[in-house]
Scaffold this active site. Structure first.
Site, PDB file in Angstrom:
ATOM      1  N   ASN A 115       0.952  -1.147  -0.177  1.00  0.00           N
ATOM      2  CA  ASN A 115       0.158  -0.095   0.014  1.00  0.00           C
ATOM      3  C   ASN A 115       0.767   1.221  -0.201  1.00  0.00           C
ATOM      4  O   ASN A 115       1.921   1.341   0.641  1.00  0.00           O
ATOM      5  CB  ASN A 115      -0.773  -0.131   1.256  1.00  0.00           C
ATOM      6  CG  ASN A 115      -0.334   0.808   2.408  1.00  0.00           C
ATOM      7  OD1 ASN A 115      -0.336   2.055   2.336  1.00  0.00           O
ATOM      8  ND2 ASN A 115       0.085   0.019   3.144  1.00  0.00           N
ATOM      9  N   MET A 117      -0.972   4.372   0.472  1.00  0.00           N
ATOM     10  CA  MET A 117      -2.162   5.300   0.710  1.00  0.00           C
ATOM     11  C   MET A 117      -1.841   6.692   0.937  1.00  0.00           C
ATOM     12  O   MET A 117      -2.567   7.404   0.308  1.00  0.00           O
ATOM     13  CB  MET A 117      -2.973   4.663   2.047  1.00  0.00           C
ATOM     14  CG  MET A 117      -3.528   3.167   1.688  1.00  0.00           C
ATOM     15  SD  MET A 117      -4.480   2.900   0.382  1.00  0.00           S
ATOM     16  CE  MET A 117      -6.075   3.708   0.989  1.00  0.00           C
ATOM     17  N   PHE A 119      -1.541   8.280   3.973  1.00  0.00           N
ATOM     18  CA  PHE A 119      -2.504   9.028   5.148  1.00  0.00           C
ATOM     19  C   PHE A 119      -3.507   9.761   4.544  1.00  0.00           C
ATOM     20  O   PHE A 119      -4.059  10.903   5.030  1.00  0.00           O
ATOM     21  CB  PHE A 119      -1.405  10.095   5.825  1.00  0.00           C
ATOM     22  CG  PHE A 119      -0.351   9.592   6.784  1.00  0.00           C
ATOM     23  CD1 PHE A 119      -0.242   8.111   6.846  1.00  0.00           C
ATOM     24  CD2 PHE A 119       0.503  10.524   7.176  1.00  0.00           C
ATOM     25  CE1 PHE A 119       0.771   7.744   7.732  1.00  0.00           C
ATOM     26  CE2 PHE A 119       1.549   9.972   7.955  1.00  0.00           C
ATOM     27  CZ  PHE A 119       1.608   8.516   8.317  1.00  0.00           C
ATOM     28  N   ASN A 183       5.119   5.799   2.897  1.00  0.00           N
ATOM     29  CA  ASN A 183       4.374   6.625   1.996  1.00  0.00           C
ATOM     30  C   ASN A 183       3.995   8.114   1.855  1.00  0.00           C
ATOM     31  O   ASN A 183       3.407   8.614   1.072  1.00  0.00           O
ATOM     32  CB  ASN A 183       2.807   5.960   1.835  1.00  0.00           C
ATOM     33  CG  ASN A 183       3.085   4.200   2.010  1.00  0.00           C
ATOM     34  OD1 ASN A 183       4.048   3.896   0.882  1.00  0.00           O
ATOM     35  ND2 ASN A 183       2.348   3.497   2.665  1.00  0.00           N
ATOM     36  N   THR A 184       4.597   8.834   2.863  1.00  0.00           N
ATOM     37  CA  THR A 184       4.577  10.054   2.926  1.00  0.00           C
ATOM     38  C   THR A 184       6.089  10.470   2.843  1.00  0.00           C
ATOM     39  O   THR A 184       6.970  10.138   3.612  1.00  0.00           O
ATOM     40  CB  THR A 184       4.162  10.551   4.284  1.00  0.00           C
ATOM     41  OG1 THR A 184       2.810  10.275   4.451  1.00  0.00           O
ATOM     42  CG2 THR A 184       4.366  12.241   4.320  1.00  0.00           C
ATOM     43  N   LYS A 219       5.507   4.086  16.743  1.00  0.00           N
ATOM     44  CA  LYS A 219       5.370   3.072  15.714  1.00  0.00           C
ATOM     45  C   LYS A 219       6.887   3.057  14.869  1.00  0.00           C
ATOM     46  O   LYS A 219       6.841   4.211  14.225  1.00  0.00           O
ATOM     47  CB  LYS A 219       4.254   2.933  14.857  1.00  0.00           C
ATOM     48  CG  LYS A 219       3.855   1.934  14.137  1.00  0.00           C
ATOM     49  CD  LYS A 219       2.551   1.792  13.543  1.00  0.00           C
ATOM     50  CE  LYS A 219       2.241   0.529  12.969  1.00  0.00           C
ATOM     51  NZ  LYS A 219       0.834   0.223  12.480  1.00  0.00           N
ATOM     52  N   THR A 247       5.738  -3.814  14.225  1.00  0.00           N
ATOM     53  CA  THR A 247       6.339  -2.851  13.409  1.00  0.00           C
ATOM     54  C   THR A 247       5.520  -2.567  12.265  1.00  0.00           C
ATOM     55  O   THR A 247       4.151  -2.958  12.010  1.00  0.00           O
ATOM     56  CB  THR A 247       7.623  -3.313  12.486  1.00  0.00           C
ATOM     57  OG1 THR A 247       7.150  -4.372  11.481  1.00  0.00           O
ATOM     58  CG2 THR A 247       8.620  -3.913  13.214  1.00  0.00           C
ATOM     59  N   ASN A 248       5.840  -1.289  11.473  1.00  0.00           N
ATOM     60  CA  ASN A 248       5.007  -0.908  10.520  1.00  0.00           C
ATOM     61  C   ASN A 248       5.239  -1.697   9.045  1.00  0.00           C
ATOM     62  O   ASN A 248       5.832  -2.878   9.189  1.00  0.00           O
ATOM     63  CB  ASN A 248       5.148   0.692  10.053  1.00  0.00           C
ATOM     64  CG  ASN A 248       4.293   1.458   9.546  1.00  0.00           C
ATOM     65  OD1 ASN A 248       3.378   0.946   8.602  1.00  0.00           O
ATOM     66  ND2 ASN A 248       4.052   2.597  10.121  1.00  0.00           N
TER      67      ASN A 248
END
Length: 344
Positions: A115, A117, A119, A183-184, A219, A247-248
């Site tokens: 993913n 996404m 945020f 993803n950021t 996280k 974890t992430n």
């Protein structure tokens, strides 16, 4: 039952399938008796499952990870599946659409997702307003996962975390500082020692509103080196935050067997490819810190055995997302039954 309908959902785009499922669940649970039916099928109630962690009482150690319910829209519905806690978010100060679609991809041979996404969420004020009017289900703990807006430069990131913290403070039981999503752009740079300490210190400084505080967790990514994990232990102990979520998603593509076109999509990988590494991180943090702080384990939990492995590695609680998608809602009760059988 889930095995029969899973092919239908997996024939759809993953994000479309998510909205179809959550929308259908909202409609279904409005039917008289539907909530009681789901609870009777999926919820396991047993005193031996209760956990005292972070100064909070969890009815069981199995939670829904952030990402599934970004805006706090489905807490009541998801509670029917037997979760002991539900984490909303990631929430940012201002609403943002996230990255362009498509932005979620199934790697079915690997039982994984990618993913990116970004945020996507309706903003902290909308989430707070929704939680304000939520009729809290007895025993359900709610966490708030907070991040920064994409347009906010890293030097001002702390202001975004402070805004979300203040907005959600009265409505969640604990907070999670997310600096580990891939993803950021630039977000993971905030995992570096000095910027991370700055964010956590300022959050802790305001974490005594009228004498009331909330547990704050960090996280982290599974891609950190041992040296970086040592820094995390030092930062947690120095800033006195409550604990870590490990974890992430991972940026690694090692060992994936799916279509190379899909594998090379940008984003974080979750699901079974993360099982081993997330457990390694949990064990490392637990052993090196001498179990100095609570760890919530997440990443690649598809069976009761996966969950127990993370508990044995040092996790106090565990969370599901991708495993829940692949295995179905029965996974929560399977894990609870497995924990009871194991005596943990």
């Amino acid at each position: 039952m889930y095995k029969l309908i899973k092919p239908f959902f997996f024939s759809m785009n993953p994000e479309s399938a998510h909205h179809t499922v959550t929308g259908g669940l909202q409609t279904f649970t409005k039917i008289w008796g539907a909530k009681s039916l789901l609870k009777s099928i999926y919820s396991i109630t047993d005193k031996r499952l209760e956990r005292e962690v972070l100064g909070l009482k969890f009815k069981n150690p199995v939670g829904l990870a952030a990402g599934f319910d970004k805006n706090g829209e489905y807490i009541d519905q998801m509670a029917n599946f037997g979760f002991g806690f539900i984490e909303i978010g990631t929430v940012t100060p201002k609403p943002q659409p996230g990255n362009e679609k498509p932005r979620m991809f199934r790697l079915v041979p690997d039982e994984a997702l990618i993913n990116r996404m970004g945020f996507n969420n309706q903003g902290a004020d909308v989430a707070a307003g929704r939680l304000r009017h939520l009729k809290r289900r007895e025993g359900i703990i709610i966490g708030g996962n907070i991040g920064k807006n994409k347009v906010t430069p890293n030097e001002d990131a702390v202001l975004d975390y402070l805004y979300c913290f203040r907005a959600l403070f009265d409505y969640v039981d604990y907070f999670v500082v997310n600096v580990s999503s891939p993803n950021t752009p630039g977000l993971r740079d905030l995992q570096e020692k000095e910027p991370l300490k700055n964010i956590l210190r300022q959050l802790m400084d305001i974490n005594n509103k009228n004498g009331v505080s909330r547990p704050i967790l960090l996280k982290i990514a599974p891609d950190l080196t041992d040296s970086q994990l040592n820094d995390i232990i030092e930062i947690v102990q120095e800033t006195k935050i409550a604990g870590v979520i490990a974890t992430n998603t991972t940026i690694s593509r090692e060992g994936l067997r799916s279509n190379p076109v899909l594998v090379n999509e940008m984003g974080g990988v979750s699901g079974k490819p993360l099982t081993k590494r997330s457990t390694e991180v949990i064990r490392y943090l637990s052993e090196k810190s001498n179990r100095a702080f609570p760890i919530i384990g997440v990443g690649g939990i598809h069976t009761a055995e996966d969950a127990i492995e993370k508990l044995d590695a040092g996790a106090c609680l565990i969370q599901l997302y991708t495993g829940f998608i692949y295995e179905g809602p029965g996974l929560v009760s399977d894990i609870c039954k497995g924990i009871l059988k194991s005596g943990r």
